[in-house]
Design a protein around this motif. Structure first.
Motif, short mmCIF file in Angstrom:
data_model
loop_
_atom_site.label_atom_id
_atom_site.label_comp_id
_atom_site.label_asym_id
_atom_site.label_seq_id
_atom_site.Cartn_x
_atom_site.Cartn_y
_atom_site.Cartn_z
N PHE A 175 0.83 -1.20 0.00
CA PHE A 175 0.00 0.00 0.00
C PHE A 175 0.87 1.26 0.00
O PHE A 175 0.62 2.18 -0.78
CB PHE A 175 -0.93 0.02 1.22
N PHE A 176 1.90 1.29 0.84
CA PHE A 176 2.79 2.45 0.88
C PHE A 176 3.58 2.59 -0.41
O PHE A 176 3.84 3.70 -0.87
CB PHE A 176 3.71 2.40 2.09
N PHE A 177 3.96 1.46 -1.02
CA PHE A 177 4.63 1.52 -2.32
C PHE A 177 3.71 2.14 -3.36
O PHE A 177 4.12 3.00 -4.15
CB PHE A 177 5.07 0.12 -2.77
N PHE A 178 2.46 1.72 -3.38
CA PHE A 178 1.50 2.24 -4.34
C PHE A 178 1.30 3.74 -4.16
O PHE A 178 1.32 4.50 -5.14
CB PHE A 178 0.16 1.52 -4.20
N THR A 179 1.14 4.20 -2.93
CA THR A 179 0.92 5.63 -2.71
C THR A 179 2.17 6.44 -3.04
O THR A 179 2.07 7.55 -3.58
CB THR A 179 0.46 5.92 -1.27
N ALA A 180 3.36 5.91 -2.74
CA ALA A 180 4.60 6.62 -3.08
C ALA A 180 4.78 6.68 -4.59
O ALA A 180 5.17 7.72 -5.14
CB ALA A 180 5.79 5.94 -2.43
N ALA A 181 4.48 5.59 -5.28
CA ALA A 181 4.59 5.58 -6.75
C ALA A 181 3.55 6.51 -7.37
O ALA A 181 3.82 7.15 -8.40
CB ALA A 181 4.43 4.16 -7.28
N LEU A 182 2.39 6.60 -6.77
CA LEU A 182 1.37 7.53 -7.25
C LEU A 182 1.85 8.97 -7.11
O LEU A 182 1.65 9.80 -8.02
CB LEU A 182 0.07 7.32 -6.48
#
Length: 75
Positions: A53-60
């Motif tokens: 989830f944190f990877f997804f938000t950082a990539a976003l």
């Protein structure tokens, strides 16, 4: 008409980034990706889910900065 109190605010969103800030922006999602892979490999699925989830938000955030050309790299 602008509010008088807004005249004293120094805006930081249109400034030039320092080299360290550019490196930070580029590699922001990498630790979360590595943590996600490692925790999934260990079988710690809840930690893997949170890290993903944190990877997804950082990539976003990185994609958003790329779109607006504020990532710190040239076109």
């Amino acid at each position: 008409m602008r509010h008088p109190s807004l005249a004293n605010i120094e805006w930081q969103d249109l400034r030039q980034l320092k080299p360290t800030e550019t490196v930070y922006n580029i590699f922001l999602s990498l630790p979360f990706l590595l943590l996600s892979w490692w925790s999934a490999w260990q079988g710690w699925w809840l930690l893997a889910l949170v890290a993903t989830f944190f990877f997804f938000t950082a990539a976003l955030r990185q994609a958003h900065d790329c779109y607006h050309r504020t990532l710190g790299v040239s076109k």
